[in-house]
Design an enzyme around this catalytic site. Structure first.
Site, short mmCIF file in Angstrom:
data_model
loop_
_atom_site.label_atom_id
_atom_site.label_comp_id
_atom_site.label_asym_id
_atom_site.label_seq_id
_atom_site.Cartn_x
_atom_site.Cartn_y
_atom_site.Cartn_z
N GLU A 69 0.66 -1.11 -0.13
CA GLU A 69 -0.12 -0.10 -0.04
C GLU A 69 0.71 1.31 -0.10
O GLU A 69 0.62 2.22 -0.15
CB GLU A 69 -1.10 0.10 1.25
CG GLU A 69 -1.61 -1.16 1.10
CD GLU A 69 -2.68 -1.14 2.27
OE1 GLU A 69 -2.42 -0.43 3.07
OE2 GLU A 69 -3.94 -2.16 2.58
N THR A 70 2.29 0.88 0.37
CA THR A 70 3.14 2.54 0.03
C THR A 70 3.80 1.99 -1.04
O THR A 70 4.34 1.21 -2.05
CB THR A 70 3.85 2.38 1.10
OG1 THR A 70 4.83 1.18 0.75
CG2 THR A 70 3.24 2.08 2.46
N HIS A 72 7.05 1.86 -1.26
CA HIS A 72 8.21 1.41 -0.80
C HIS A 72 8.09 0.31 -2.08
O HIS A 72 9.46 -0.29 -2.61
CB HIS A 72 7.70 0.40 0.55
CG HIS A 72 8.87 -0.52 0.98
ND1 HIS A 72 10.07 0.30 1.22
CD2 HIS A 72 9.18 -1.54 0.64
CE1 HIS A 72 11.19 -1.17 1.88
NE2 HIS A 72 10.59 -2.08 1.32
N ASN A 97 19.02 -10.40 -14.13
CA ASN A 97 18.11 -9.74 -12.93
C ASN A 97 17.12 -10.87 -13.50
O ASN A 97 16.45 -10.59 -13.64
CB ASN A 97 17.57 -8.36 -13.75
CG ASN A 97 17.49 -7.83 -12.54
OD1 ASN A 97 16.21 -8.17 -11.66
ND2 ASN A 97 16.60 -6.74 -12.66
#
Length: 128
Positions: A69-70, A72, A97
């Site tokens: 929800e952020t 981040h 990767n």
């Protein structure tokens, strides 16, 4: 020619990490030397590769970031990708990767075989 591989895997999501690792290992020729280092999260992958850059010929970064929800998710994904690319270019060594970025766990479960793509990428670079 025999190459020394380092696979750095973030095992925050253990089931996803296991699938990424298994799929990556299937494509690496058995004649090569492979070391696996586990780290807690994706953010720790670039520094681990950096600490070992002179000891190995080929690197594979594996892990999973799931959006919460952020912001981040965005910061970790972008910072890790940029750091891996910088290490690869600066040191002229292939780094596959295999860090998957997903919106939810269902997507991550569907993509846990994507470690193979990171192996394919480094094998392609090595053959050039």
């Amino acid at each position: 020619m025999k190459k020394k591989y380092l696979i750095v895997i973030a095992d925050y999501y253990k089931d996803i990490a296991k699938g990424l690792l298994e799929s990556a290992l299937k494509l690496i020729p058995k004649s090569n030397s492979i070391k696996i280092i586990r780290v807690p999260g994706v953010f720790e992958i670039p520094v681990t590769i950096s600490k070992n850059i002179k000891k190995f010929d080929v690197f594979i970064a594996l892990g999973c970031v799931i959006k919460g929800e952020t912001p981040h998710f965005d910061f970790i994904s972008q910072a890790s990708t940029n750091a891996i690319m910088h290490l690869s270019i600066t040191n002229k060594k292939p780094i596959g990767n295999g860090i998957i970025t997903c919106l939810n766990m269902a997507q991550a479960k569907k993509r846990k075989k994507k470690g193979a793509e990171a192996s394919k990428a480094v094998l392609s670079i090595l053959s050039q």
